[in-house]
Design a protein around this motif. Sequence first.
Motif, short mmCIF file in Angstrom:
data_model
loop_
_atom_site.label_atom_id
_atom_site.label_comp_id
_atom_site.label_asym_id
_atom_site.label_seq_id
_atom_site.Cartn_x
_atom_site.Cartn_y
_atom_site.Cartn_z
N MET A 51 -4.37 -23.29 -4.84
CA MET A 51 -3.32 -22.36 -5.19
C MET A 51 -3.36 -21.20 -4.19
O MET A 51 -4.41 -20.67 -3.86
N GLU A 52 -2.19 -20.82 -3.72
CA GLU A 52 -2.09 -19.70 -2.78
C GLU A 52 -2.01 -18.38 -3.53
O GLU A 52 -1.35 -18.28 -4.56
N LEU A 53 -2.70 -17.37 -2.99
CA LEU A 53 -2.63 -16.02 -3.51
C LEU A 53 -2.07 -15.11 -2.42
O LEU A 53 -2.50 -15.17 -1.28
N VAL A 54 -1.10 -14.30 -2.78
CA VAL A 54 -0.49 -13.38 -1.83
C VAL A 54 -1.39 -12.16 -1.66
O VAL A 54 -1.78 -11.53 -2.65
N VAL A 55 -1.73 -11.83 -0.42
CA VAL A 55 -2.55 -10.65 -0.14
C VAL A 55 -1.74 -9.54 0.54
O VAL A 55 -2.20 -8.41 0.66
N GLY A 56 -0.54 -9.87 0.99
CA GLY A 56 0.31 -8.87 1.62
C GLY A 56 1.69 -9.43 1.92
O GLY A 56 1.89 -10.65 1.94
N ARG A 57 2.64 -8.50 2.11
CA ARG A 57 4.02 -8.89 2.42
C ARG A 57 4.56 -7.94 3.47
O ARG A 57 4.43 -6.73 3.35
N VAL A 58 5.17 -8.49 4.50
CA VAL A 58 5.78 -7.67 5.55
C VAL A 58 7.04 -7.04 4.98
O VAL A 58 7.99 -7.74 4.63
N ALA A 59 7.03 -5.70 4.88
CA ALA A 59 8.18 -4.98 4.34
C ALA A 59 9.24 -4.77 5.42
O ALA A 59 10.43 -4.93 5.15
N LYS A 60 8.78 -4.41 6.63
CA LYS A 60 9.72 -4.12 7.71
C LYS A 60 8.96 -3.95 9.00
O LYS A 60 7.73 -3.91 9.02
N SER A 61 9.71 -3.84 10.09
CA SER A 61 9.09 -3.51 11.36
C SER A 61 8.91 -1.99 11.40
O SER A 61 9.52 -1.26 10.62
N HIS A 62 8.02 -1.54 12.28
CA HIS A 62 7.77 -0.10 12.40
C HIS A 62 7.71 0.24 13.89
O HIS A 62 6.86 -0.29 14.61
N GLY A 63 8.60 1.08 14.31
CA GLY A 63 8.61 1.48 15.72
C GLY A 63 9.17 0.40 16.61
O GLY A 63 9.76 -0.58 16.15
N VAL A 64 8.97 0.57 17.92
CA VAL A 64 9.56 -0.35 18.90
C VAL A 64 8.53 -1.27 19.55
O VAL A 64 8.89 -2.12 20.36
N ARG A 65 7.26 -1.11 19.20
CA ARG A 65 6.21 -1.90 19.86
C ARG A 65 5.76 -3.12 19.07
O ARG A 65 4.79 -3.76 19.43
N GLY A 66 6.44 -3.43 17.97
CA GLY A 66 6.12 -4.65 17.24
C GLY A 66 5.18 -4.48 16.06
O GLY A 66 4.66 -5.47 15.56
N GLU A 67 4.96 -3.24 15.62
CA GLU A 67 4.12 -3.06 14.44
C GLU A 67 4.87 -3.51 13.19
O GLU A 67 6.10 -3.44 13.12
N LEU A 68 4.10 -3.96 12.20
CA LEU A 68 4.65 -4.41 10.93
C LEU A 68 4.14 -3.51 9.81
O LEU A 68 2.94 -3.25 9.72
N ALA A 69 5.05 -3.05 8.95
CA ALA A 69 4.65 -2.31 7.75
C ALA A 69 4.40 -3.35 6.67
O ALA A 69 5.30 -4.11 6.30
N VAL A 70 3.17 -3.39 6.15
CA VAL A 70 2.76 -4.42 5.20
C VAL A 70 2.41 -3.80 3.85
O VAL A 70 1.60 -2.87 3.79
N ASP A 71 3.03 -4.32 2.79
CA ASP A 71 2.66 -3.96 1.43
C ASP A 71 1.42 -4.77 1.08
O ASP A 71 1.45 -6.00 1.12
N VAL A 72 0.35 -4.07 0.73
CA VAL A 72 -0.93 -4.71 0.44
C VAL A 72 -0.97 -5.18 -1.01
O VAL A 72 -0.61 -4.44 -1.92
N ARG A 73 -1.44 -6.41 -1.20
CA ARG A 73 -1.59 -6.97 -2.56
C ARG A 73 -2.97 -7.59 -2.73
O ARG A 73 -3.11 -8.69 -3.25
N THR A 74 -3.97 -6.88 -2.25
CA THR A 74 -5.35 -7.33 -2.36
C THR A 74 -6.25 -6.14 -2.60
O THR A 74 -5.91 -5.02 -2.20
N ASP A 75 -7.36 -6.38 -3.26
CA ASP A 75 -8.35 -5.33 -3.47
C ASP A 75 -9.25 -5.14 -2.27
O ASP A 75 -10.06 -4.21 -2.24
N ALA A 76 -9.15 -6.01 -1.29
CA ALA A 76 -10.03 -5.95 -0.12
C ALA A 76 -9.24 -5.94 1.18
O ALA A 76 -9.44 -6.80 2.05
N PRO A 77 -8.36 -4.96 1.38
CA PRO A 77 -7.57 -4.95 2.61
C PRO A 77 -8.42 -4.76 3.86
O PRO A 77 -8.07 -5.26 4.93
N GLU A 78 -9.55 -4.07 3.71
CA GLU A 78 -10.42 -3.83 4.87
C GLU A 78 -11.04 -5.12 5.38
O GLU A 78 -11.42 -5.21 6.54
#
Length: 184
Positions: free
Chosen positions: A1-28
């Motif tokens: 079974m797959e568990l979601v740990v994050g979701r890309v909300a949108k791009s950020h800036g012009v260099r290709g960064e992704l804003a990610v909504d975290v859905r895990t207790d261990a993002p580090e």
Amino acid sequence: MELVVGRVAKSHGVRGELAVDVRTDAPEIRFAEGAILQGRKPREKKLHSYTVEAVREHSGRLLLRLVGVDGREAADALRGTLFVIDSADVEPSEDPDEYYDHELEGLDVRLPDGTIFGKVREVLHTLGGELLAVRPAGEGPEILVPFVNAIVTTISTADGVIDIDPPVGLLNLADAETDTPPQA
């Protein structure tokens, strides 16, 4: 079974960064530099591998740079991507009163009289607290049950059941359980 740990909300800036909504207790751990993420784009079943090049916190989200995602256009193409892990890769909680969402989803919900009311479809995390989205065994709409000790009395993942003691009206049983005559 797959568990979601994050979701890309949108791009950020012009260099290709992704804003990610975290859905895990261990993002580090899950989003550490060099980590390999498995992601599925919206409306796709195929998983793709992505390597984390850089990560930083920003406004309650993580900003990720992934190897090979250069520029805003490439980042925009990943909007909505879900980063997932296999539930078998998750260590069981050491606290007997803590559960992962996937451990509760699919369990039967039992009333005090022993009747099975339905099954937990999903655990929802809201600002007001956690809710169990329960699909009734018979007809009727999905019911949201507050995940609090006063209502959720016991949980047995081994037996596949959650016992609840709902207040009158929570399960749309108010009319059957009250002595108040109907209004004319």
